[in-house]
Motif scaffolding. Structure first.
Motif, PDB file in Angstrom:
ATOM      1  N   PRO A 127       0.807  -1.225   0.000  1.00 32.27           N
ATOM      2  CA  PRO A 127       0.000   0.000   0.000  1.00 32.27           C
ATOM      3  C   PRO A 127       0.837   1.271   0.000  1.00 32.27           C
ATOM      4  N   ALA A 128       1.987   1.242   0.666  1.00 30.64           N
ATOM      5  CA  ALA A 128       2.845   2.430   0.736  1.00 30.64           C
ATOM      6  C   ALA A 128       3.457   2.787  -0.613  1.00 30.64           C
ATOM      7  N   GLU A 129       3.405   1.854  -1.568  1.00 26.55           N
ATOM      8  CA  GLU A 129       4.056   2.088  -2.861  1.00 26.55           C
ATOM      9  C   GLU A 129       3.109   2.634  -3.929  1.00 26.55           C
ATOM     10  N   VAL A 130       1.819   2.757  -3.626  1.00 27.14           N
ATOM     11  CA  VAL A 130       0.861   3.151  -4.654  1.00 27.14           C
ATOM     12  C   VAL A 130       0.014   4.327  -4.196  1.00 27.14           C
ATOM     13  N   VAL A 131      -0.500   5.039  -5.174  1.00 31.81           N
ATOM     14  CA  VAL A 131      -1.401   6.152  -4.895  1.00 31.81           C
ATOM     15  C   VAL A 131      -2.229   6.416  -6.142  1.00 31.81           C
ATOM     16  N   LEU A 132      -3.471   6.867  -5.952  1.00 33.77           N
ATOM     17  CA  LEU A 132      -4.343   7.277  -7.059  1.00 33.77           C
ATOM     18  C   LEU A 132      -4.296   8.790  -7.167  1.00 33.77           C
ATOM     19  N   MET A 133      -3.972   9.296  -8.363  1.00 28.05           N
ATOM     20  CA  MET A 133      -3.868  10.744  -8.516  1.00 28.05           C
ATOM     21  C   MET A 133      -3.777  11.117  -9.996  1.00 28.05           C
ATOM     22  N   ASN A 134      -4.210  12.298 -10.328  1.00 34.07           N
ATOM     23  CA  ASN A 134      -4.008  12.903 -11.643  1.00 34.07           C
ATOM     24  C   ASN A 134      -4.522  12.020 -12.789  1.00 34.07           C
ATOM     25  N   LEU A 172      -9.133   8.681 -12.119  1.00 35.78           N
ATOM     26  CA  LEU A 172      -7.803   8.930 -11.579  1.00 35.78           C
ATOM     27  C   LEU A 172      -6.818   7.840 -12.000  1.00 35.78           C
ATOM     28  N   ALA A 173      -5.602   8.270 -12.287  1.00 38.97           N
ATOM     29  CA  ALA A 173      -4.557   7.337 -12.669  1.00 38.97           C
ATOM     30  C   ALA A 173      -3.830   6.815 -11.442  1.00 38.97           C
ATOM     31  N   GLY A 174      -3.113   5.709 -11.636  1.00 37.71           N
ATOM     32  CA  GLY A 174      -2.335   5.127 -10.555  1.00 37.71           C
ATOM     33  C   GLY A 174      -0.861   5.443 -10.700  1.00 37.71           C
ATOM     34  N   LEU A 175      -0.175   5.441  -9.586  1.00 35.64           N
ATOM     35  CA  LEU A 175       1.269   5.663  -9.559  1.00 35.64           C
ATOM     36  C   LEU A 175       1.893   4.657  -8.608  1.00 35.64           C
ATOM     37  N   PHE A 176       3.020   4.089  -9.028  1.00 38.25           N
ATOM     38  CA  PHE A 176       3.795   3.157  -8.199  1.00 38.25           C
ATOM     39  C   PHE A 176       5.209   3.691  -8.076  1.00 38.25           C
ATOM     40  N   ILE A 177       5.697   3.793  -6.854  1.00 39.15           N
ATOM     41  CA  ILE A 177       7.088   4.137  -6.575  1.00 39.15           C
ATOM     42  C   ILE A 177       7.663   3.031  -5.691  1.00 39.15           C
ATOM     43  N   HIS A 178       8.672   2.332  -6.188  1.00 36.62           N
ATOM     44  CA  HIS A 178       9.233   1.227  -5.410  1.00 36.62           C
ATOM     45  C   HIS A 178       9.751   1.730  -4.073  1.00 36.62           C
ATOM     46  N   MET A 217       0.469  23.763   7.763  1.00 39.23           N
ATOM     47  CA  MET A 217       0.637  24.866   6.817  1.00 39.23           C
ATOM     48  C   MET A 217       2.027  25.491   6.916  1.00 39.23           C
ATOM     49  N   ARG A 218       3.057  24.654   7.065  1.00 38.11           N
ATOM     50  CA  ARG A 218       4.416  25.160   7.162  1.00 38.11           C
ATOM     51  C   ARG A 218       4.946  25.524   5.771  1.00 38.11           C
ATOM     52  N   PRO A 219       5.846  26.476   5.680  1.00 36.86           N
ATOM     53  CA  PRO A 219       6.408  26.818   4.364  1.00 36.86           C
ATOM     54  C   PRO A 219       7.363  25.746   3.839  1.00 36.86           C
ATOM     55  N   GLU A 220       7.963  24.949   4.731  1.00 40.33           N
ATOM     56  CA  GLU A 220       8.873  23.897   4.293  1.00 40.33           C
ATOM     57  C   GLU A 220       8.082  22.655   3.888  1.00 40.33           C
ATOM     58  N   PHE A 221       8.595  21.984   2.844  1.00 35.95           N
ATOM     59  CA  PHE A 221       7.942  20.773   2.360  1.00 35.95           C
ATOM     60  C   PHE A 221       8.513  19.571   3.091  1.00 35.95           C
ATOM     61  N   HIS A 222       7.696  18.947   3.930  1.00 41.60           N
ATOM     62  CA  HIS A 222       8.076  17.722   4.617  1.00 41.60           C
ATOM     63  C   HIS A 222       7.311  16.568   3.975  1.00 41.60           C
ATOM     64  N   PRO A 223       7.967  15.817   3.091  1.00 47.21           N
ATOM     65  CA  PRO A 223       7.237  14.836   2.279  1.00 47.21           C
ATOM     66  C   PRO A 223       6.702  13.668   3.100  1.00 47.21           C
ATOM     67  N   ALA A 224       5.611  13.097   2.616  1.00 43.88           N
ATOM     68  CA  ALA A 224       5.111  11.842   3.167  1.00 43.88           C
ATOM     69  C   ALA A 224       6.205  10.785   3.011  1.00 43.88           C
ATOM     70  N   PRO A 225       6.209   9.770   3.854  1.00 38.94           N
ATOM     71  CA  PRO A 225       7.317   8.812   3.852  1.00 38.94           C
ATOM     72  C   PRO A 225       7.204   7.723   2.796  1.00 38.94           C
ATOM     73  N   ASP A 226       6.274   7.860   1.840  1.00 39.01           N
ATOM     74  CA  ASP A 226       6.073   6.808   0.851  1.00 39.01           C
ATOM     75  C   ASP A 226       5.617   7.429  -0.470  1.00 39.01           C
ATOM     76  N   ALA A 227       4.908   6.661  -1.293  1.00 39.64           N
ATOM     77  CA  ALA A 227       4.514   7.137  -2.621  1.00 39.64           C
ATOM     78  C   ALA A 227       3.627   8.372  -2.564  1.00 39.64           C
ATOM     79  N   ARG A 228       2.989   8.618  -1.426  1.00 39.71           N
ATOM     80  CA  ARG A 228       2.121   9.790  -1.308  1.00 39.71           C
ATOM     81  C   ARG A 228       2.893  11.101  -1.420  1.00 39.71           C
ATOM     82  N   ALA A 229       4.201  11.068  -1.243  1.00 41.98           N
ATOM     83  CA  ALA A 229       5.007  12.279  -1.388  1.00 41.98           C
ATOM     84  C   ALA A 229       4.950  12.823  -2.810  1.00 41.98           C
ATOM     85  N   TRP A 230       4.567  11.947  -3.761  1.00 43.81           N
ATOM     86  CA  TRP A 230       4.520  12.360  -5.162  1.00 43.81           C
ATOM     87  C   TRP A 230       3.186  13.010  -5.523  1.00 43.81           C
TER      88      TRP A 230
END
Length: 427
Positions: free
Chosen positions: A99-106, A256-262, A287-300
């Motif tokens: 689950p951490a490797e996939v996301v539905l988006m765009n 929505l399309a799918g995305l996989f990030i190993h 709402m911080r100005p710095e980008f702290h990415p999600a730890p998995d594919a959701r960062a994309w």
């Protein structure tokens, strides 16, 4: 000897009677012709049929909007902030990922651009992107523009691998030979899981092994593979992949399309384009100005998902999760095998099958070249549609027929081949 139609009809009905997935057909809305007969629909490789449960699923979300307005993000059984997250486990099972490797988006090409922004890193001699000759045009546009984005010339850095002479399917020989000779010039390979025109399916793990041995990155366009053939994305070792959801996945137009990030890339600092929804969930509303990415594919992720669209495609995603790709693949092979047998028996010399003959090398599609003299494939496709058999045409002479196991039957296949036979007889 050509089998009499009555014998073929008996075989088709016997196979359909024994089909453990037969009940799924009732879950899909099959359009009717002017005489009230259901279409024999073979265009699931372009747009899948609507699941019967879609109107209720969308209405539930519109009711939440009506009743809760902005609080709909947090209230109700389909609270919007949680809804997309709830789809990830089923999506992961569908494509053989965590689950951490996939996301539905765009949409698909947007996701391809995002993949290329992260994984195409031209440097030194490694500047090339390799694709298959005859790739879907949108893929070629994306690759060409990404090369230009880096100040490079597509004429020099976009490499297209053509199939062997007198052979429509590509195979992997051409790609492997190119990597052996020029691998140190390749930055990234973008390859199809299933080639859109021919229906040829590829061994993702074998491709990934060859590309990585050459020192390059490997991403896949799985538009014609997701929901069509079994996938094991985590195990295959590929770097990334994208796919649409409106073809075999029956998510509806614009789904929505799918995305996989190993997972091995989740904590790298490679470049990715940021957006609010890619922030770690725990900090998203800080709402911080710095980008702290999600730890998995959701960062994309760039933006929050369109809920009405997601509600529609969640219905079919549930169907896949219940039916299982193993059973769907078994039926798919039976349908295409039956179609292949009938075409060989009844249309030899008039129609050539372009799709690979080996079952393991194809998905739920047969691409047919009309070889009968005096027949234009576009005219044949339109004549089929006039008789309730819905296929599509691709330049210059290809008709694609995709029997989809969730809603097509062996008798549909027989009707399609008999109708094609009659159309060719008239010409």
């Amino acid at each position: 000897m050509t089998a009499p139609p009555s014998s073929a009809r008996h075989t088709a009905r016997r196979l359909d009677a024994a089909d453990p997935l037969a009940a799924w057909r009732r879950e899909y809305a099959i359009p009717l012709d002017s005489e009230g007969r259901p279409w024999r629909y073979f265009c699931g490789h372009s747009l899948g049929l609507m699941p019967q449960g879609v109107p209720a699923a969308v209405e539930a979300m519109t009711a939440q909007w009506r009743d809760h307005a902005v609080d709909g993000h947090f209230k109700g059984p389909g609270a919007w902030l949680e809804f997309a997250e709830k789809q990830r486990p089923a999506l992961a099972r569908l494509v053989g990922a965590e689950p951490a490797e996939v996301v539905l988006m765009n949409a698909l090409t947007v996701n391809l651009h995002l993949l290329l922004a992260g994984f195409y890193r031209p440097a030194g001699r490694r500047r090339q992107i390799v694709i298959e000759y005859g790739a879907f045009p949108s893929d070629r546009y994306a690759v060409s523009s990404q090369i230009q984005w880096h100040g490079l010339e597509p004429d020099a850095e976009l490499i297209e691998i053509a199939p062997p002479p007198n052979r429509a399917p590509h195979g992997l020989d051409g790609l492997e030979r190119y990597l052996a000779a020029h691998g140190d010039e390749v930055a990234l390979v973008l390859w199809p899981g299933v080639q859109y025109l021919t229906g040829e399916a590829f061994d993702l793990g074998r491709v990934a092994e060859r590309v990585h041995a050459a020192g390059a990155m490997i991403c896949f366009d799985l538009a014609h593979a997701a929901g069509n053939v079994p996938l094991a994305l985590s195990e295959s070792g590929i770097d990334g992949a994208a796919w649409c959801s409106y073809k075999y996945l029956n998510g509806g137009p614009g789904a929505l399309a799918g995305l996989f990030i190993h997972r091995r890339h989740h904590h790298e600092q490679q470049f990715r384009l940021g957006g609010w929804w890619g922030v770690d969930v725990a900090e998203r509303f800080a709402m911080r100005p710095e980008f702290h990415p999600a730890p998995d594919a959701r960062a994309w992720q760039i933006s929050n998902p369109p809920i009405m669209t997601l509600a529609a495609q969640s219905v079919a995603l549930g169907h896949f999760d219940t039916a299982g790709m193993e059973g769907l693949r078994d039926k798919s092979l039976s349908l295409t095998g039956f179609m292949e047998h009938l075409i060989d028996e009844r249309l030899a010399g008039r129609v050539a099958i372009v799709t690979p003959r080996a079952p393991a090398e194809r998905g739920a599609q047969l691409a047919l070249r009309i070889t009968q003299l005096g027949c234009k494939a576009r005219d044949v496709q339109q004549a089929l549609a006039g008789r309730g058999v819905i296929a599509d045409f691709r330049m210059p002479d290809i008709i694609r027929l995709a029997p989809v196991p969730l809603y097509n039957t062996h008798e549909d296949v027989l009707d399609a081949v008999e109708t094609l036979h009659a159309v060719l007889d008239e010409r």
